[in-house]
Design a protein around this motif. Structure first.
Motif, short mmCIF file in Angstrom:
data_model
loop_
_atom_site.label_atom_id
_atom_site.label_comp_id
_atom_site.label_asym_id
_atom_site.label_seq_id
_atom_site.Cartn_x
_atom_site.Cartn_y
_atom_site.Cartn_z
N ARG A 159 4.99 -3.39 -5.58
CA ARG A 159 4.10 -3.90 -6.32
C ARG A 159 4.40 -4.37 -7.51
O ARG A 159 3.93 -5.28 -8.28
CB ARG A 159 3.12 -2.64 -6.81
CG ARG A 159 2.41 -2.27 -5.74
CD ARG A 159 1.25 -0.88 -6.05
NE ARG A 159 1.32 -0.40 -4.76
CZ ARG A 159 0.33 0.92 -4.78
NH1 ARG A 159 0.07 1.43 -5.84
NH2 ARG A 159 0.06 1.42 -3.58
N LYS A 188 4.32 1.65 -0.45
CA LYS A 188 5.73 1.54 -1.19
C LYS A 188 5.49 0.97 -2.60
O LYS A 188 5.47 -0.14 -2.92
CB LYS A 188 6.86 0.97 -0.55
CG LYS A 188 7.05 1.69 0.61
CD LYS A 188 8.29 1.10 1.34
CE LYS A 188 8.64 1.82 2.59
NZ LYS A 188 9.69 1.28 3.44
N PRO A 189 5.12 1.62 -3.63
CA PRO A 189 4.52 1.23 -4.94
C PRO A 189 5.72 0.09 -5.63
O PRO A 189 5.53 -0.56 -6.34
CB PRO A 189 4.55 2.41 -5.94
CG PRO A 189 4.00 3.45 -4.91
CD PRO A 189 4.79 3.09 -3.56
N LYS A 190 6.88 0.60 -5.12
CA LYS A 190 8.09 -0.36 -6.02
C LYS A 190 7.59 -1.95 -5.54
O LYS A 190 7.98 -2.92 -6.34
CB LYS A 190 9.46 0.01 -5.56
CG LYS A 190 10.01 -0.39 -4.18
CD LYS A 190 11.52 -0.16 -3.64
CE LYS A 190 11.63 -0.72 -2.41
NZ LYS A 190 12.90 -0.38 -2.15
N GLU A 238 -4.10 -0.97 -7.90
CA GLU A 238 -3.87 -0.34 -9.25
C GLU A 238 -4.91 0.71 -9.71
O GLU A 238 -4.70 1.54 -10.30
CB GLU A 238 -3.49 -1.29 -10.31
CG GLU A 238 -2.20 -2.23 -10.10
CD GLU A 238 -1.92 -3.32 -11.08
OE1 GLU A 238 -2.95 -3.56 -11.98
OE2 GLU A 238 -1.14 -3.82 -10.79
N LYS A 280 0.91 -1.19 0.04
CA LYS A 280 -0.11 -0.06 -0.15
C LYS A 280 0.74 1.24 0.01
O LYS A 280 0.42 2.47 -0.62
CB LYS A 280 -0.88 0.11 1.17
CG LYS A 280 -2.18 -0.86 1.25
CD LYS A 280 -3.06 -0.81 2.41
CE LYS A 280 -4.16 -1.49 2.05
NZ LYS A 280 -4.94 -1.65 3.53
#
Length: 73
Positions: free
Chosen positions: A33, A29-31, A72, A27
């Motif tokens: 994902r 830290k997009p990295k 997303e 949720k």
């Protein structure tokens, strides 16, 4: 003793903490994902992707891949 104080067995408590940790990472830290399921599993101490997926689904209610799709949007 642990069961009395936390109302759950240690293994269940520890699993819950690990899954909550990876949910928080996904949720905030997009990295994370972009990581593969295997990499996410290893990030929180699972050697098996299938064990990670089962634990995640039991805790969160959906599979990790479905959860990622909701992030997303």
């Amino acid at each position: 003793m642990f069961n009395k104080n936390y109302n759950e067995p240690f293994k269940q408590y520890f699993t819950r903490l690990r899954i909550e940790h990876v949910v928080n990472l996904l949720k905030t830290k997009p990295k994370f994902r972009l990581y593969s399921m295997q990499a996410l599993a290893e990030e929180i101490g699972y050697n098996s992707t299938s064990a990670f997926t089962r634990a995640f689904k039991k805790q969160v209610g959906v599979s990790p891949s479905v959860f990622l799709k909701t992030l997303e949007n």
